[in-house]
Motif scaffolding. Structure first.
Motif, PDB file in Angstrom:
ATOM      1  N   LEU A 140       0.813  -1.209   0.000  1.00 37.28           N
ATOM      2  CA  LEU A 140       0.000   0.000   0.000  1.00 37.28           C
ATOM      3  C   LEU A 140       0.846   1.258   0.000  1.00 37.28           C
ATOM      4  O   LEU A 140       0.318   2.350  -0.199  1.00 37.28           O
ATOM      5  CB  LEU A 140      -0.932   0.019   1.222  1.00 37.28           C
ATOM      6  N   ALA A 141       2.152   1.104   0.234  1.00 40.19           N
ATOM      7  CA  ALA A 141       3.017   2.284   0.210  1.00 40.19           C
ATOM      8  C   ALA A 141       3.198   2.765  -1.208  1.00 40.19           C
ATOM      9  O   ALA A 141       3.936   3.700  -1.452  1.00 40.19           O
ATOM     10  CB  ALA A 141       4.369   1.957   0.813  1.00 40.19           C
ATOM     11  N   PHE A 142       2.554   2.120  -2.104  1.00 36.30           N
ATOM     12  CA  PHE A 142       2.788   2.406  -3.491  1.00 36.30           C
ATOM     13  C   PHE A 142       1.490   2.673  -4.216  1.00 36.30           C
ATOM     14  O   PHE A 142       0.551   1.953  -4.020  1.00 36.30           O
ATOM     15  CB  PHE A 142       3.473   1.190  -4.102  1.00 36.30           C
ATOM     16  N   PRO A 143       1.467   3.668  -5.060  1.00 40.13           N
ATOM     17  CA  PRO A 143       0.245   3.899  -5.829  1.00 40.13           C
ATOM     18  C   PRO A 143      -0.061   2.678  -6.673  1.00 40.13           C
ATOM     19  O   PRO A 143       0.830   2.105  -7.291  1.00 40.13           O
ATOM     20  CB  PRO A 143       0.608   5.092  -6.735  1.00 40.13           C
ATOM     21  N   ARG A 144      -1.297   2.306  -6.710  1.00 41.31           N
ATOM     22  CA  ARG A 144      -1.674   1.034  -7.318  1.00 41.31           C
ATOM     23  C   ARG A 144      -1.296   0.924  -8.776  1.00 41.31           C
ATOM     24  O   ARG A 144      -0.766  -0.085  -9.209  1.00 41.31           O
ATOM     25  CB  ARG A 144      -3.175   0.825  -7.176  1.00 41.31           C
ATOM     26  N   LEU A 145      -1.561   1.968  -9.511  1.00 43.69           N
ATOM     27  CA  LEU A 145      -1.278   1.879 -10.945  1.00 43.69           C
ATOM     28  C   LEU A 145       0.200   1.660 -11.176  1.00 43.69           C
ATOM     29  O   LEU A 145       0.606   0.868 -12.022  1.00 43.69           O
ATOM     30  CB  LEU A 145      -1.720   3.165 -11.654  1.00 43.69           C
ATOM     31  N   ILE A 146       1.031   2.359 -10.402  1.00 40.77           N
ATOM     32  CA  ILE A 146       2.471   2.254 -10.617  1.00 40.77           C
ATOM     33  C   ILE A 146       2.954   0.855 -10.291  1.00 40.77           C
ATOM     34  O   ILE A 146       3.768   0.273 -11.020  1.00 40.77           O
ATOM     35  CB  ILE A 146       3.201   3.314  -9.780  1.00 40.77           C
ATOM     36  N   LEU A 147       2.446   0.290  -9.209  1.00 45.05           N
ATOM     37  CA  LEU A 147       2.857  -1.063  -8.862  1.00 45.05           C
ATOM     38  C   LEU A 147       2.389  -2.051  -9.929  1.00 45.05           C
ATOM     39  O   LEU A 147       3.144  -2.930 -10.357  1.00 45.05           O
ATOM     40  CB  LEU A 147       2.268  -1.442  -7.504  1.00 45.05           C
ATOM     41  N   LEU A 149       1.839  -1.400 -12.969  1.00 40.75           N
ATOM     42  CA  LEU A 149       2.663  -1.143 -14.147  1.00 40.75           C
ATOM     43  C   LEU A 149       3.997  -1.858 -14.035  1.00 40.75           C
ATOM     44  O   LEU A 149       4.455  -2.521 -14.966  1.00 40.75           O
ATOM     45  CB  LEU A 149       2.871   0.366 -14.281  1.00 40.75           C
ATOM     46  N   ALA A 150       4.632  -1.726 -12.868  1.00 42.34           N
ATOM     47  CA  ALA A 150       5.931  -2.374 -12.690  1.00 42.34           C
ATOM     48  C   ALA A 150       5.800  -3.885 -12.816  1.00 42.34           C
ATOM     49  O   ALA A 150       6.604  -4.541 -13.499  1.00 42.34           O
ATOM     50  CB  ALA A 150       6.514  -1.999 -11.328  1.00 42.34           C
ATOM     51  N   LEU A 151       4.786  -4.449 -12.173  1.00 38.44           N
ATOM     52  CA  LEU A 151       4.607  -5.897 -12.241  1.00 38.44           C
ATOM     53  C   LEU A 151       4.315  -6.338 -13.666  1.00 38.44           C
ATOM     54  O   LEU A 151       4.881  -7.315 -14.157  1.00 38.44           O
ATOM     55  CB  LEU A 151       3.455  -6.322 -11.328  1.00 38.44           C
ATOM     56  N   ALA A 153       5.085  -4.837 -16.388  1.00 38.77           N
ATOM     57  CA  ALA A 153       6.286  -4.682 -17.220  1.00 38.77           C
ATOM     58  C   ALA A 153       7.233  -5.842 -16.992  1.00 38.77           C
ATOM     59  O   ALA A 153       7.885  -6.319 -17.921  1.00 38.77           O
ATOM     60  CB  ALA A 153       6.971  -3.357 -16.906  1.00 38.77           C
ATOM     61  N   GLY A 234      -5.607   1.368 -18.507  1.00 37.17           N
ATOM     62  CA  GLY A 234      -4.335   2.086 -18.491  1.00 37.17           C
ATOM     63  C   GLY A 234      -3.178   1.200 -18.905  1.00 37.17           C
ATOM     64  O   GLY A 234      -2.305   1.602 -19.674  1.00 37.17           O
ATOM     65  N   LEU A 238      -0.717   1.462 -22.255  1.00 38.49           N
ATOM     66  CA  LEU A 238       0.733   1.488 -22.260  1.00 38.49           C
ATOM     67  C   LEU A 238       1.320   0.275 -22.949  1.00 38.49           C
ATOM     68  O   LEU A 238       2.527   0.091 -22.934  1.00 38.49           O
ATOM     69  CB  LEU A 238       1.257   1.557 -20.823  1.00 38.49           C
TER      70      LEU A 238
END
Lengths: 296, 536, 342
Positions: A140-147, A149-151, A153, A234, A238
């Motif tokens: 949860l320390a991470f914005p959901r979309l960014i996490l 996205l990283a996963l 990717a 989203g 991408l």
């Protein structure tokens, strides 16, 4: 008949009957709320379109027609054609399947996972609770979309990977909700009673705690659906969603970006679809919250 | 009711504030035209990693360093076999053709004011070999290495220097190699003054020490790159005072900026956008033939792609004409050999067309009447994906069922280099203007093992070709240009008929620019793009 | 007693610090694992496609990628403790420098968007609560829900189409015109502050013009969120007894709603503001892509697609810290209100 006899007659005769009756009355409440009813209608429509796609779509969503690329709205193609001459309306219809699959799979994975983990942690307390809290903290320390996205990717493009990525970012919220409810529930009297009767922890969790958490989880999940759809779109935008030529709505927008100014329908149509479906889930979620969780 | 109306009135004030805020936001400077002495170019610089000529190996970097530095030689558009001297004013080969002597041109000032001399040239070449980065092979292929470059590349005096090679290569090859970006001459003193024990590698990444038509004012990665005119350029200062390159990755954004006059030139528009802007007043299109090839590769380590019938059948399953006409427009032309038009020995034969029945016949003769499944790795940029989907559709007509696996450029490259692909669709751009640059990679595979030192394209696709390799190696030593050209044509015919490579198109770069702009000069490779003549 | 409560507070602070540290460590670990899973070879990004095997191997050793994962993590953490976030492969500059350059752009955008969201959302929420169940409430609810349901990247494209391409009212993508670059002394990194400090009013106008559209897109979402939370808090306040008392005293409805109820709702609203800021960071990723806004979101996305691990890790830590900080702030404000909640 006396009042007592009447009451006795209308008493449900089993747990299942009780649950059905409750569900019916709840649905009735939802239906009476106009916004929620609209939301429900949209979702039913989505499911219907997804299921009936082969019969509804006028063309094969993959049929290319290079000579007729980027055709505007017209009688032959109601929503025009895309950059490879494929019928946009048909792709929208089949895209409903993709959307539904993603949403359903994400919910099916993340909600039960979160429910179980949260209830276990909430009920047992101690190190299990601390471990869960720390783990969800990290996620949860991470914005959901960014996490996501990283996963995504890292896992690569594809629906399965997108589902996994989004599910991995969703379960912590459900776990927290379930845990909060479990914390409250574990000190209830009937739980004490069950414990005194010698019921094991797992049995208690499964029979007493989890059912109590379900309703808040349902509310939370339905409110989340729209977010899941937007995240999936989203990712598709991408390039991390379903692989081409799958008619995923976010990917359709990405592909149509180049034509935004002259053939805006290539971008407009899938965007509206996402908007409508997302709105439907939000309306329903709102209505559910009003019904199930009125003190919010 | 009265209360609600009053409450609504209260709402109007904050709403008015919000509206005013929006208006203020939007009112500032919405349309901007560019000044006369500055050219603003919209170009995607997503491949730009460094501006050090000893390291540059991507299209954007090649183009920009071409305007920052002078090279030893410059390609000759009239005769590709005879490059013209740029930093070099005269040259001669030794009798045994194993060494070349060059004289550095007089009065080529660097930004510091100091004139270029032979020591700068020697330093630049030695540095390029010693750093051993991606483009070094252009020099090390002649037997130069970090150990021997000290003796093999020497200054005779302040004006002359020699290079000694390990074999008697064709002069056209050697001089063309010295017209590539790696032969850019850097200011020795400036580099050493700013070096950190690394031969200036860190500093030259985002600084320039050259004598080209422009100097580097600033590179802000991901945003922009500014070039200022070099007033002491040996062929006269450029007409423009500044070239500003805006790093815009989105073609539709580039197009908007061009239409609004916020940029003068848009470099990455797609074929449809080009068609759309062509009709607009004040904007025109410029078609620049380039040497980049679009091709399909079949990994020979993945059956059934290793069967000759399959290799042949797939050649008939691409709709070359349809794609070129309808999808790519002016941006490409059909080309089916591994040397692009404009190269010595280029082959213009185009024996393949879209013939699905023929392909079906070939496949069923080979026992593959039911077709087969195969994965296609492709970059996820819009044009490549579109091509991939069209190819997917046409190949399906013979039962070849393609699953498209998109990825970022680096992802796809990683898989390709590791030989983990099945089908691959991508581009190849030559490194210098000699046929060896492409022959060495399409038709050479000295070692097909997994630990091979040379990972040519043939290697990446697992193609064992000892005989072709020998022939390609021999062609490098042929001194007569006409005979050399024939050798390469024979090589191409063989590769065209049966190989893991299906060459599809040769790219044109189509630039959309404002009518005010003139003088954009470009050859067929990215490093032959010159801003010197640009004016508005 | 005083010392006991001080000890309790110190203990609580210590627990907090440990919690933050472990969370950050967990973040770094997760990001490292994700980075290892990436199907991209970071060495290729540096040496390029045609490097020889020798060049490749040399570069790989230089980047430390031939060591096992725990060693890599340890090396990274050690550098981190010294304040070194490594060098970015894509920009070839220290990651700290990159973040220092890109983060202010995102903050600027997020702040303006939040301001828009507050300016529109708070009044909307108040109105909706004051007219609960009636048509203003329904309209505002639907508008909010529309805001939640809109795909940000799509809205951005549509706004570009309408307001930039067709009407020419707003400036195009990017943060500022290229020939204004470098003309403003970067004091804070925020153009909206640095430009007036330098007296460059034209540049300020240009910056605002470029910010209009992306801020509107992001602002719509925060407006939706803020409106709904305001409504929720206001409903809670309006049901309290002191409101009845105020009405009984004969105060006008407007005063009751806007002065008293809203006044009391403002503090919980602060937690909402903190959380909204966090979600704006998330929303900026896609918006920055559409508008070519040089902020942290696009930097992170670009780094991910290039497997630029140092940059990804650096962004992860920064974003994680900010997010954690904002959540903590929200929790803190929340606990100030409700001492029962820990």
């Amino acid at each position: 008949m006396t009042a007592e006899a009447e009451r006795a007659a209308s008493m449900p005769r089993s747990v299942i009957a009780a649950r059905l009756a409750r569900a019916r009355s709840r649905t009735g409440e939802i239906a009476r709320n106009p916004l929620a009813a609209a939301g429900l209608a949209v979702i039913v429509l989505l499911v219907a379109v997804a299921v009936l796609a082969p019969y509804l779509a006028p063309y094969d969503p993959q049929a290319q027609e290079l000579a007729g690329r980027l055709a505007p709205l017209g009688p032959a193609h109601w929503l025009g054609t895309d950059e490879l001459g494929r019928d946009i309306a048909s792709r929208l219809i089949w895209g409903a399947r993709v959307t539904l699959v993603i949403v359903a799979l994400v919910a099916a994975i993340s909600a039960p996972l979160g429910l179980v983990l949260g209830c276990v942690a909430g009920y047992l307390g101690g190190w299990a609770d601390v471990a869960l809290m720390r783990l969800t903290d990290v996620f949860l320390a991470f914005p959901r979309l960014i996490l996501a996205l990283a996963l995504a990717a890292a896992l690569g493009p594809g629906i399965d990977n997108a589902v996994l990525a989004i599910a991995l970012t969703s379960w912590p919220v459900y776990a927290r909700v379930a845990r909060a409810e479990a914390l409250v529930a574990r000190s209830a009297e009937f739980v004490d009673a069950a414990r005194l009767q010698g019921a094991g922890a797992w049995h208690i969790i499964r029979r007493q705690i989890m059912p109590l958490c379900v309703s808040s989880l349902v509310v939370r999940a339905s409110l989340d659906m729209a977010g899941i759809i937007l995240t999936a779109a989203g990712l598709g935008f991408l390039g991390l969603g379903a692989r081409p030529p799958a008619p995923e709505w976010g990917a359709m927008i990405a592909a149509g970006r180049e034509y935004l100014f002259d053939q805006w329908w290539v971008v407009g149509a899938p965007g509206c679809a996402i908007l409508v479906v997302s709105l439907g889930f939000n309306l329903l979620g709102d209505g559910l919250r009003d019904v199930l969780d009125p003190h919010a | 009711m009265i209360e609600s109306r009053r409450a609504l009135r209260r709402f109007r004030r904050p709403a008015a504030t919000a509206a005013a805020m929006f208006a203020v936001l939007a009112a500032g400077d919405a349309a901007a035209a560019t000044p006369r002495s500055v050219l603003v170019m919209a170009k995607s610089l997503d491949d730009l990693i460094t501006l050090d000529p000893a390291e540059v190996f991507e299209f954007s970097g090649a183009e920009i360093t071409a305007n920052l530095y002078l090279r030893l030689f410059r390609p000759n558009p009239d005769d590709p076999a005879k490059p013209l001297g740029e930093a070099v004013s005269s040259w001669r080969a030794s009798a045994d053709s194993l060494s070349f002597e060059f004289e550095v041109r007089d009065r080529l000032p660097f930004a510091s004011g100091r004139a270029m001399d032979a020591h700068d040239a020697v330093f630049s070449l030695r540095r390029a070999v010693a750093l051993n980065k991606a483009p070094s092979f252009i020099l090390t292929q002649f037997g130069l290495s970090g150990d021997n470059v000290g003796e093999r590349v020497r200054a005779l005096d302040d004006r002359r220097f020699t290079i000694t090679l390990d074999r008697a290569y064709a002069p056209s090859l050697v001089l063309n190699a010295l017209s590539a970006g790696i032969a850019s001459v850097v200011d020795r003193e400036a580099v050493l003054a700013n070096a950190d024990g690394d031969l200036g590698e860190g500093w030259l990444r985002n600084h320039a020490a050259g004598s080209g038509a422009f100097s580097l004012r600033r590179w802000q990665p991901g945003e922009y790159l500014l070039l200022d005119a070099n007033l002491s350029y040996w062929q006269g200062p450029p007409a423009l005072k500044r070239v500003a390159i805006r790093d815009i990755r989105e073609p539709s954004t580039q197009r908007l900026l061009l239409e609004r006059g916020d940029v003068d030139m848009a470099r990455n528009l797609g074929p449809d956008q080009l068609a759309a802007v062509d009709g607009i007043d004040g904007i025109r299109l410029l078609v620049v033939p380039r040497a980049r090839l679009f091709y399909l590769a079949l990994n020979q380590k993945r059956p059934p792609l290793d069967r000759p019938a399959v290799r042949k059948a797939l050649r008939y399953l691409v709709d070359y004409q349809g794609i070129a006409e309808r999808l790519l427009g002016p941006a490409a032309r059909v080309h089916q050999a591994f040397l692009p038009q404009g190269f010595l020995g280029a082959l213009d034969d185009r024996p393949f067309d879209f013939e699905p029945e023929r392909a079906r016949g070939l496949l069923s003769e080979a026992g593959l009447a039911g077709g087969f499944e195969v994965r296609l790795d492709v970059r996820s940029d819009p044009i490549a994906l579109r091509l991939a989907q069209v190819v997917q559709a046409t190949m399906a007509e013979a039962g070849v069922r393609i699953e498209i696996v998109p990825g970022s450029a680096k992802q796809v490259l990683t898989r390709y280099r590791a030989r983990r692909h099945e089908l691959f669709m991508g581009q190849w751009g030559p490194d210098y203007l000699d046929p060896h640059t492409n022959a060495s990679t399409f038709a050479r595979n000295p070692d097909n093992g997994d630990g091979a030192a040379e990972r040519t394209l043939a290697w990446r696709n697992g193609w064992e070709i000892p005989e072709l390799t020998a022939r390609a190696d021999a062609a490098v030593l042929e001194r007569d240009p006409a005979r050399r050209a024939r050798l390469y044509q024979e090589l191409q015919r063989e590769v065209q008929a049966d190989s893991p490579f299906i060459v599809l198109f040769q790219e044109n770069e189509v630039i959309a620019l404002s009518d005010r702009v003139e003088g954009f000069a470009a050859g067929i490779t990215a490093d032959q793009t010159s801003y010197h003549g640009l004016r508005k | 007693m005083a010392s006991a409560s001080r000890r309790a507070r110190a203990a609580a602070a210590a627990r907090l610090a440990v919690g933050v540290a472990t969370t950050l460590f967990g973040l770094v670990l997760v990001t490292f694992v994700i980075g290892r899973m990436m199907p991209i070879d970071p060495v290729l990004a540096v040496v390029g496609d045609r490097a020889s095997a020798a060049t490749y191997a040399a570069e790989r050793a230089e980047m430390g990628l031939d060591r096992p994962l725990p060693v890599q993590v340890w090396r990274y953490l050690r550098a981190l403790a010294a304040g070194d976030l490594g060098t970015s492969v894509v920009t070839a500059r220290p990651v700290i420098e990159d973040i220092g350059r890109y983060f202010p752009a995102t903050i600027e955008l997020a702040t303006v968007a939040l301001a828009l969201g507050l300016a529109l959302g708070v009044p909307a929420g108040v109105i909706a609560a004051a007219h609960r169940g009636r048509w203003p409430d329904q309209v505002i609810r639907i508008t909010s829900l529309l805001g939640y349901s809109m795909p940000a990247f799509w809205l951005g494209l549509i706004l570009l189409l309408v307001f930039y391409a067709e009407l020419g009212w707003a400036a195009g993508p990017g943060r500022i015109e290229v020939f204004y670059e470098d003309l403003v002394t970067p004091v804070t990194g925020l153009l909206l502050i640095d430009a007036p400090l330098d007296g460059e009013w034209v540049i300020l106008g240009n910056a605002l013009a470029h910010m209009a559209l992306p801020a509107s897109v992001l602002g719509l979402f925060s407006m939706a969120y803020i409106a709904r939370m305001t409504r929720s808090f206001m409903i809670e306040q309006l049901g309290q007894e002191y409101i009845l008392a105020a009405r009984a005293k004969g105060l006008s409805e407007a005063r009751v709603v806007w002065r008293h109820a809203l006044g009391n709702a403002l503090v919980p609203l602060l937690t909402v503001v903190a959380l909204a800021y966090g979600s704006l960071l998330e929303g900026s990723v896609l918006t920055e892509t559409v508008f070519a806004w040089p902020g942290l979101g696009s930097y992170l996305t670009n780094s991910l697609f290039n497997a630029d691990m140092n940059a990804v890790l650096g962004c992860t830590i920064v974003i994680g810290l900010v997010f954690l900080g904002l959540n903590l702030l929200a929790d803190l404000i929340g606990s100030l209100l409700d001492p029962r909640v820990e």
